[in-house]
Design a protein around this motif. Structure first.
Motif, short mmCIF file in Angstrom:
data_model
loop_
_atom_site.label_atom_id
_atom_site.label_comp_id
_atom_site.label_asym_id
_atom_site.label_seq_id
_atom_site.Cartn_x
_atom_site.Cartn_y
_atom_site.Cartn_z
N ILE A 113 0.86 -1.18 0.00
CA ILE A 113 0.00 0.00 0.00
C ILE A 113 0.90 1.23 0.00
O ILE A 113 1.77 1.38 0.86
CB ILE A 113 -0.93 0.01 1.23
CG1 ILE A 113 -1.82 -1.24 1.23
CG2 ILE A 113 -1.79 1.27 1.24
CD1 ILE A 113 -2.72 -1.35 2.45
N HIS A 114 0.68 2.10 -0.95
CA HIS A 114 1.54 3.28 -1.10
C HIS A 114 1.26 4.28 0.02
O HIS A 114 0.11 4.40 0.50
CB HIS A 114 1.27 3.94 -2.46
CG HIS A 114 2.34 4.90 -2.87
ND1 HIS A 114 2.33 6.23 -2.47
CD2 HIS A 114 3.45 4.74 -3.63
CE1 HIS A 114 3.38 6.84 -2.97
NE2 HIS A 114 4.09 5.96 -3.69
N PRO A 115 2.28 5.02 0.47
CA PRO A 115 2.06 6.05 1.51
C PRO A 115 0.98 7.06 1.15
O PRO A 115 0.27 7.55 2.04
CB PRO A 115 3.43 6.71 1.63
CG PRO A 115 4.40 5.64 1.23
CD PRO A 115 3.71 4.85 0.17
N ILE A 116 0.86 7.39 -0.14
CA ILE A 116 -0.20 8.32 -0.55
C ILE A 116 -1.57 7.74 -0.23
O ILE A 116 -2.50 8.46 0.16
CB ILE A 116 -0.08 8.63 -2.06
CG1 ILE A 116 1.22 9.38 -2.35
CG2 ILE A 116 -1.28 9.45 -2.53
CD1 ILE A 116 1.31 10.73 -1.67
N GLN A 117 -1.71 6.43 -0.38
CA GLN A 117 -2.99 5.79 -0.08
C GLN A 117 -3.28 5.83 1.42
O GLN A 117 -4.43 6.01 1.83
CB GLN A 117 -2.98 4.34 -0.59
CG GLN A 117 -2.90 4.26 -2.12
CD GLN A 117 -2.69 2.86 -2.62
OE1 GLN A 117 -1.89 2.10 -2.07
NE2 GLN A 117 -3.39 2.50 -3.69
N TYR A 118 -2.25 5.69 2.23
CA TYR A 118 -2.42 5.86 3.68
C TYR A 118 -2.88 7.29 3.99
O TYR A 118 -3.77 7.51 4.82
CB TYR A 118 -1.10 5.59 4.41
CG TYR A 118 -0.84 4.14 4.72
CD1 TYR A 118 -1.40 3.52 5.83
CD2 TYR A 118 0.00 3.38 3.90
CE1 TYR A 118 -1.14 2.19 6.12
CE2 TYR A 118 0.26 2.04 4.18
CZ TYR A 118 -0.32 1.46 5.30
OH TYR A 118 -0.07 0.14 5.59
#
Length: 224
Positions: A113-118
């Motif tokens: 899961i990409h940090p942007i998605q977090y």
């Protein structure tokens, strides 16, 4: 709203009887006797001139009369502003637990899961508290909480279904968010036992996370 009295007599007696069920006694002297009920309260004070910090007579004007004032405030328990502020205090904990769940899902599902998605999920969780405050001014706190919780849960679940690519994990996430929103809502409805219920609930949540995390090999995935 508040009402205060200044004990300027040698002996000041005050007897109050009100239909307001939530008084907050304030000032230099607490009531000698009081009875708070669901349909109101009554209270009585008796203050002698020896108990106050100014004399019975004096010369000049620099006397702290109001420093000896006493009375009560009309306390409004759990109005929508107070409840919104109380709910905001759980924001960091709520977001942290959600991120932790996403991290576990990322580890178990072996899908990064990409940090942007977090960040996007965190912003959605943050917007919930803004929705709660703004909507509660028009439809009341309880309805605003339900609408805000449902909206953010649906948004996160739909977004996560594309990230996780797993119906099982998506349903689990939806159930978890519902439980967390329900837990916070329950705490906000309580007054005297909110701290007790909240601490016990957090202890149980942490215990479940610790038990669940035992299956995770932090360097290699999930232990079989």
């Amino acid at each position: 709203q508040l009402l205060k009295f200044v004990p300027i007599g040698k002996e000041t007696e005050v007897n109050l009887d009100s239909d307001w069920p939530h008084p907050s006694f304030d000032g230099a002297f607490l009531p000698d006797n009081y009875d708070v009920r669901k349909d109101g309260f009554n209270a009585s004070w008796k203050v002698l001139d020896l108990n106050r910090n100014f004399p019975q007579s004096w010369i000049g004007t620099r006397v702290g009369l109001y420093e000896s004032a006493f009375g009560f405030k009309l306390f409004m328990p759990n109005d929508h502003y107070q409840q919104s502020m109380r709910s905001a205090k759980y924001a960091i904990l709520f977001i942290s637990l959600t991120f932790m769940v996403f991290f576990f899902m990322e580890t178990i599902n072996k899908k990064r899961i990409h940090p942007i998605q977090y960040i996007l999920v965190g912003l959605t969780l943050s917007i919930f508290f803004v929705l709660l405050l703004s909507l509660s001014e028009f439809i009341g706190f309880n309805a605003a909480y339900m609408v805000g919780a449902a909206a953010t849960t649906v948004q996160i679940v739909i977004y996560s279904s594309h990230i996780l690519s797993s119906k099982k994990l998506t349903v689990f996430l939806m159930g978890l968010l519902s439980v967390m929103y329900g837990f916070i809502f329950t705490i906000l409805q309580l007054e005297d036992t909110a701290l007790l219920v909240g601490s016990i609930g957090l202890f149980i949540i942490l215990s479940v996370i610790m038990i669940w995390s035992r299956k995770v090999d932090w360097y290699g995935g999930v232990n079989k």
